[in-house]
Design an enzyme around this catalytic site. Structure first.
Site, PDB file in Angstrom:
ATOM      1  N   ARG A 100     -11.366   0.066 -12.298  1.00 13.65           N
ATOM      2  CA  ARG A 100     -11.303  -1.294 -11.767  1.00 13.65           C
ATOM      3  C   ARG A 100     -12.192  -1.387 -10.535  1.00 13.65           C
ATOM      4  O   ARG A 100     -12.075  -0.576  -9.609  1.00 13.65           O
ATOM      5  CB  ARG A 100      -9.874  -1.646 -11.384  1.00 13.65           C
ATOM      6  CG  ARG A 100      -9.802  -3.116 -11.117  1.00 13.65           C
ATOM      7  CD  ARG A 100      -8.758  -3.600 -10.213  1.00 13.65           C
ATOM      8  NE  ARG A 100      -8.364  -2.863  -9.077  1.00 13.65           N
ATOM      9  CZ  ARG A 100      -7.167  -3.039  -8.517  1.00 13.65           C
ATOM     10  NH1 ARG A 100      -6.312  -3.857  -9.060  1.00 13.65           N
ATOM     11  NH2 ARG A 100      -6.840  -2.383  -7.419  1.00 13.65           N
TER      12      ARG A 100
ATOM     13  N   HIS B 114       0.820  -1.212   0.000  1.00 14.69           N
ATOM     14  CA  HIS B 114       0.000   0.000   0.000  1.00 14.69           C
ATOM     15  C   HIS B 114       0.856   1.266   0.000  1.00 14.69           C
ATOM     16  O   HIS B 114       0.652   2.183  -0.803  1.00 14.69           O
ATOM     17  CB  HIS B 114      -0.934  -0.017   1.225  1.00 14.69           C
ATOM     18  CG  HIS B 114      -1.770   1.212   1.336  1.00 14.69           C
ATOM     19  ND1 HIS B 114      -1.386   2.295   2.086  1.00 14.69           N
ATOM     20  CD2 HIS B 114      -2.930   1.548   0.734  1.00 14.69           C
ATOM     21  CE1 HIS B 114      -2.308   3.242   1.972  1.00 14.69           C
ATOM     22  NE2 HIS B 114      -3.260   2.815   1.157  1.00 14.69           N
TER      23      HIS B 114
ATOM     24  N   ARG C  67      -7.952   2.740  -9.470  1.00 11.48           N
ATOM     25  CA  ARG C  67      -8.197   1.802  -8.356  1.00 11.48           C
ATOM     26  C   ARG C  67      -9.364   2.296  -7.496  1.00 11.48           C
ATOM     27  O   ARG C  67      -9.210   3.242  -6.720  1.00 11.48           O
ATOM     28  CB  ARG C  67      -6.947   1.658  -7.500  1.00 11.48           C
ATOM     29  CG  ARG C  67      -5.846   0.825  -8.117  1.00 11.48           C
ATOM     30  CD  ARG C  67      -4.708   0.683  -7.130  1.00 11.48           C
ATOM     31  NE  ARG C  67      -3.807  -0.406  -7.463  1.00 11.48           N
ATOM     32  CZ  ARG C  67      -2.609  -0.242  -8.014  1.00 11.48           C
ATOM     33  NH1 ARG C  67      -2.191   0.951  -8.332  1.00 11.48           N
ATOM     34  NH2 ARG C  67      -1.839  -1.285  -8.251  1.00 11.48           N
TER      35      ARG C  67
ATOM     36  N   GLY D 236      -2.303  -7.715 -14.316  1.00  8.77           N
ATOM     37  CA  GLY D 236      -2.033  -7.274 -12.949  1.00  8.77           C
ATOM     38  C   GLY D 236      -0.846  -8.090 -12.466  1.00  8.77           C
ATOM     39  O   GLY D 236      -0.996  -9.117 -11.806  1.00  8.77           O
ATOM     40  N   THR D 237       0.341  -7.644 -12.834  1.00  8.42           N
ATOM     41  CA  THR D 237       1.533  -8.479 -12.589  1.00  8.42           C
ATOM     42  C   THR D 237       1.914  -8.555 -11.109  1.00  8.42           C
ATOM     43  O   THR D 237       2.663  -9.439 -10.725  1.00  8.42           O
ATOM     44  CB  THR D 237       2.727  -7.943 -13.391  1.00  8.42           C
ATOM     45  OG1 THR D 237       2.691  -6.527 -13.357  1.00  8.42           O
ATOM     46  CG2 THR D 237       2.691  -8.426 -14.814  1.00  8.42           C
ATOM     47  N   ASN D 238       1.381  -7.615 -10.295  1.00 11.34           N
ATOM     48  CA  ASN D 238       1.706  -7.713  -8.868  1.00 11.34           C
ATOM     49  C   ASN D 238       1.120  -9.015  -8.315  1.00 11.34           C
ATOM     50  O   ASN D 238       1.803  -9.807  -7.675  1.00 11.34           O
ATOM     51  CB  ASN D 238       1.107  -6.529  -8.090  1.00 11.34           C
ATOM     52  CG  ASN D 238       1.512  -5.204  -8.678  1.00 11.34           C
ATOM     53  OD1 ASN D 238       2.511  -5.127  -9.373  1.00 11.34           O
ATOM     54  ND2 ASN D 238       0.745  -4.162  -8.423  1.00 11.34           N
ATOM     55  N   ASP D 239      -0.156  -9.221  -8.597  1.00 17.14           N
ATOM     56  CA  ASP D 239      -0.786 -10.454  -8.107  1.00 17.14           C
ATOM     57  C   ASP D 239      -0.347 -11.664  -8.921  1.00 17.14           C
ATOM     58  O   ASP D 239      -0.148 -12.745  -8.367  1.00 17.14           O
ATOM     59  CB  ASP D 239      -2.315 -10.316  -8.143  1.00 17.14           C
ATOM     60  CG  ASP D 239      -2.811  -9.572  -6.922  1.00 17.14           C
ATOM     61  OD1 ASP D 239      -2.339  -9.890  -5.815  1.00 17.14           O
ATOM     62  OD2 ASP D 239      -3.636  -8.655  -7.060  1.00 17.14           O
TER      63      ASP D 239
ATOM     64  N   CYS E 149      -1.067  -3.097 -16.042  1.00 19.84           N
ATOM     65  CA  CYS E 149      -1.206  -2.009 -15.070  1.00 19.84           C
ATOM     66  C   CYS E 149      -0.536  -2.355 -13.756  1.00 19.84           C
ATOM     67  O   CYS E 149      -0.598  -1.601 -12.806  1.00 19.84           O
ATOM     68  CB  CYS E 149      -2.661  -1.640 -14.879  1.00 19.84           C
ATOM     69  SG  CYS E 149      -3.652  -3.009 -14.295  1.00 19.84           S
TER      70      CYS E 149
ATOM     71  N   GLU F  21      -4.637 -11.571 -13.534  1.00 15.18           N
ATOM     72  CA  GLU F  21      -3.716 -11.527 -12.388  1.00 15.18           C
ATOM     73  C   GLU F  21      -3.745 -12.809 -11.568  1.00 15.18           C
ATOM     74  O   GLU F  21      -3.193 -12.850 -10.468  1.00 15.18           O
ATOM     75  CB  GLU F  21      -3.957 -10.289 -11.517  1.00 15.18           C
ATOM     76  CG  GLU F  21      -5.381  -9.999 -11.164  1.00 15.18           C
ATOM     77  CD  GLU F  21      -5.547  -8.676 -10.417  1.00 15.18           C
ATOM     78  OE1 GLU F  21      -4.561  -8.023 -10.072  1.00 15.18           O
ATOM     79  OE2 GLU F  21      -6.706  -8.307 -10.185  1.00 15.18           O
TER      80      GLU F  21
HETATM   81  C1  PEP Z   1      -1.773  -6.025  -9.767  1.00 17.26           C
HETATM   82  O1  PEP Z   1      -2.062  -6.999  -9.055  1.00 17.26           O
HETATM   83  O2  PEP Z   1      -0.778  -5.993 -10.532  1.00 17.26           O
HETATM   84  C2  PEP Z   1      -2.605  -4.810  -9.723  1.00 17.26           C
HETATM   85  C3  PEP Z   1      -2.409  -3.814 -10.569  1.00 17.26           C
HETATM   86  O3  PEP Z   1      -3.550  -4.757  -8.749  1.00 17.26           O
HETATM   87  P1  PEP Z   1      -3.238  -4.380  -7.224  1.00 17.26           P
HETATM   88  O4  PEP Z   1      -1.798  -3.986  -7.110  1.00 17.26           O
HETATM   89  O5  PEP Z   1      -4.173  -3.295  -6.868  1.00 17.26           O
HETATM   90  O6  PEP Z   1      -3.538  -5.696  -6.538  1.00 17.26           O
HETATM   91 MG    MG Z   2      -4.071  -7.011  -8.148  1.00 18.57          MG
END
Ligand code: PEP
Ligand code: MG
Length: 765
Positions: free
Chosen positions: A538, A397, A491, A657-660, A707, A635
């Protein structure tokens, strides 16, 4: 056209693209001019063609490729498999085998080699292109080498490559594949060299940067290199800045890039001696002379031997902007280390926030220090000059919000709240993930100042769109000022913090209308600034622990693994009033004339969720695909690996959503700072999923974007552009850099394709 199956670098020059492909020709040219290129040879395009004729598969290849219906995804994939099988199942003639293995022996006994595709023609500009055929690193032994030569040949028939050849009217008979076999360099120390100073555009300076391990760490900005500035005339080092390096990137035997800790006794040492720096500077100056323009050069050292790995012209020199650099090296010792999550360097007094009751302590200009930020801290984060946290990774965050707000942040320091004291002055160097006592001067401060002075908007036109990620309406102007091609990720959960009450709590209390109005108001502020540009909203995707401290958050369920828990579309389908409220707000905005909106469904792992979501939209009068674009975030592997089902259910777009996706594919908790060293979106498992999804989406006109945080990483973006992604959505502070990366990558691809097209016309096969 020279009819030889094997050509050593010494036999090759830059005009020989039809025989050895673009990569082979450049390596030969450099090697021939005595630049220290890792030596090698090329299995020529003639060898490829002759072998296909000898194996009696050439006609079959041409037939299969000609008759494929590229608009039918299943057939395209099937034909691609068939073609690849045909090549992999064929035998390299014993004569050619001997020629290849004899050449291999000449490189040394059982040496490690890089086996690289080097096509004599690739697809046209605007399609998918140079670099799309495969490269294999750390190949060892004759049998393996022969196998990988065939694998390179087979990669000429990747589905995407076939698709574009058809779409662009390119004939397979015109396209041949040469294979470069080159000594593999271990890169114990590596770096970049610019034969003109890229920061100041000073052409009388050479800049050499050095790191332990692979040079990719410099390019991504994740490691600060030692930097040397050399006077080109006198060949004397003018300034040097030595940086501590705690980890390095290495490549394992499978060719996978990994992080590894640097031995503590050398972490703070100068990485290469002055003598080596000057040796490289001289080589750099000679390459510049040869190509008659300033060069951007990659170099590496293995077993004390110096190599040049790549050289290309510098594309970013600014003639009006000649300055002299005044870098000064850092003298202070870092008191804390973590991850630089939002770039920049700032000094100020510390304010520690142990709990929410202490939030009011934060005053404008403070460095806010806390265990981990939560959404209810955002107003104070906005006042802070920098942020330091104990916990978190690059996508936590604090990281996301501070990037959005343009505030430097160092996360995951483990002990900041214990080590730092209220009111003490510290310097937060988020470029390097470091915190220093007092106000220190770092060379990057100077660079930062230059950046501020020289900042100007880009007017690059790119075919791949560059969008921006946004979380709050009050950052919308900053986002718009980067001149993006729209908002790639809006977001929702961040916007809704404006309510100061937990959104699910509001719904439970019957305040959904109030929530809808708030959402509409906040979104309208943004949409006004992005008229005629797409804005991808989103739907709500907060984890149950993220909003616990906001009013009503105490009613959120407690979960052991919130990251894997009740959030995203799965939650909103369980509590559909939340979805309905959001869709009503969007419908109402569309009625007001804001028709450029897209709805993005987060964290889906099963197409049924998506189908159900569309039904709920219809139910409140929002017609997916008619009133607005409708699509998904990719993701979860569950989603990426069943993408065809989503396509069948109709999606207008996907966004990675490459973070997840990274968290779930690699099994790495995004928020756990202990394991962040393993967190990389460049892992082949992620790249393969992305390529897989694009290969399904492109032919059927489903737009593809990214993203996640990786969309702000130039290395990743370069890969994605080459894969043919339609757009990139980056953080506000990264838009400019990413636009430049996209521009340069496309330019490289176009020049390559045009060059090969021209040569093809001349070449008679
Ligand atoms: C992600 O998962 O890449 C993404 C953009 O979503 P968040 O970071 O909000 O989970
Ligand atoms: Mg995500």
């Amino acid at each position: 056209m020279i009819k030889k199956e094997i050509l050593f670098f010494k036999e090759i020059n830059k005009t020989m693209i039809p025989e050895v492909g673009g990569k082979g020709a450049n390596l030969g040219e450099m090697s021939n001019h005595k630049f220290p290129i890792p030596y090698g040879f090329v299995v020529t395009s003639y060898a490829y063609e002759k072998n296909a004729i000898d194996c009696k598969i050439l006609k079959k290849i041409e037939e299969l490729e000609k008759n494929v219906d590229v608009n039918n995804m299943k057939e395209l994939n099937k034909k691609s498999e068939e073609l690849k099988k045909l090549i992999m199942g064929s035998k390299i003639s014993s004569e050619l085998q001997t020629k290849i293995t004899t050449a291999y022996d000449k490189l040394g006994k059982n040496v490690l080699v890089a086996v690289r595709s080097s096509a004599t023609a690739e697809d046209l500009p605007g399609a998918s292109f140079a670099g799309q055929q495969d490269t294999f690193l750390n190949v060892q032994g004759k049998d393996k080498l022969l196998e990988y030569v065939k694998r390179c040949w087979a990669s000429l028939f990747n589905p995407r490559a076939i698709f574009y050849r058809h779409k662009q009217g390119f004939n397979i008979e015109q396209v041949k594949l040469a294979v470069v076999v080159q000594q593999q360099i271990g890169s114990e120390i590596s770096g970049i060299m610019f034969t003109a100073n890229p920061t100041t555009s000073n052409v009388s300076e050479i800049v050499v940067e050095a790191v332990y391990g692979l040079g990719e760490a410099i390019v991504s900005g994740s490691v600060t290199p030692d930097t040397f500035i050399i006077d080109k005339k006198t060949m004397k080092i003018k300034t040097r800045a030595i940086s501590k390096q705690t980890w390095k990137l290495i490549r394992d035997m499978k060719g996978t890039t990994k992080k590894e800790t640097v031995a503590t006794n050398i972490q703070s040492k100068q990485k290469v001696s002055d003598a080596i720096v000057l040796q490289y500077a001289k080589i750099g100056a000679a390459i510049e002379k040869h190509y008659k323009c300033p060069q951007d050069i990659e170099w590496a050292i293995e077993k004390n031997k110096l190599y040049i790995v790549q050289a290309r012209p510098i594309t970013t020199l600014n003639a009006e902007n000649k300055q002299t650099s005044t870098g000064s090296s850092i003298t202070a010792k870092a008191i804390l280390s973590g991850l630089g999550a939002s770039s920049g360097i700032k000094s100020g007094p510390v304010t520690i926030v142990h709990n929410l009751k202490e939030l009011d302590k934060v005053k404008t200009g403070d460095v806010m220090v806390t265990k981990m930020t939560t959404p209810d801290m955002v107003p104070q984060m906005k006042k802070a000059i920098a942020i330091v946290t104990d916990e978190g990774g690059i996508t936590c965050h604090a990281a996301i919000v501070s990037r959005e707000l343009g505030i430097p942040a160092v996360v995951g320091t483990e002990t900041a709240t214990k080590v730092l004291k209220d009111k003490e002055i510290i310097t937060v160097d988020a470029n390097n993930g470091k915190v220093y006592k007092g106000q220190v001067i770092h060379k990057d401060n100077v660079v930062e100042m230059h950046k501020e002075l020289n900042l100007k908007s880009f007017d690059f036109v790119t075919s791949t769109k560059v969008k921006v990620n946004l979380a709050f309406s009050d950052a919308a102007q900053r986002a718009a000022d980067t001149h993006p091609d729209g908002i790639g990720l809006m977001r929702a959960e961040h916007i809704l913090t404006a309510a100061k009450e937990h959104p699910y709590y509001m719904i439970k209390k019957g305040k959904s209308k109030e929530l809808q109005t708030l959402l509409e108001t906040e979104l309208e502020k943004i949409m006004k600034l992005f008229k005629n540009k797409p804005v991808y909203y989103r739907t709500f995707d907060a984890r149950t622990d993220e909003y616990r401290n906001i009013k009503g958050g105490e009613f959120e369920p407690k979960e052991d693994n919130p990251m894997l828990g009740w959030h995203g579309i799965r939650r909103d389908l369980d509590e559909p009033e939340m979805l309905k409220t959001q869709f009503r707000a969007i419908r109402s905005l569309i009625k007001k004339g804001y028709t450029n909106i897209g709805v993005m469904v987060p964290f889906t792992q099963n197409v049924k969720e998506y189908i159900e979501t569309k039904k709920i939209a219809e139910f409140v009068g929002l017609r997916p695909h008619k009133d607005c674009f409708f699509g998904i975030m990719v993701e979860t592997p569950g989603c990426s690996l069943t993408i065809e089902e989503y396509i069948d259910a109709k999606i207008d777009f996907v966004s990675f959503g490459t973070n997840d996706l990274t968290q779930l594919t690699l099994g790495l908790d995004r928020n756990n700072d202990k394991i962040q060293k393993w967190f990389t979106e460049l892992h082949p498992a992620i790249l393969k999923q992305i390529a897989h999804v694009i290969s399904y989406c492109k032919p059927v006109g489903v737009r593809t974007s990214i993203c996640g945080q990786a969309g702000s990483n130039p290395i990743m973006v370069k890969e994605l552009v080459k894969m043919g992604i339609d757009s990139i959505s980056a953080n506000i502070d990264a838009v400019e850099k990413i636009r430049e990366t996209v521009y340069n990558t496309e330019k490289e691809m176009i020049l390559d394709a045009v060059k090969k097209q021209t040569l093809l016309k001349k070449a008679k096969f």
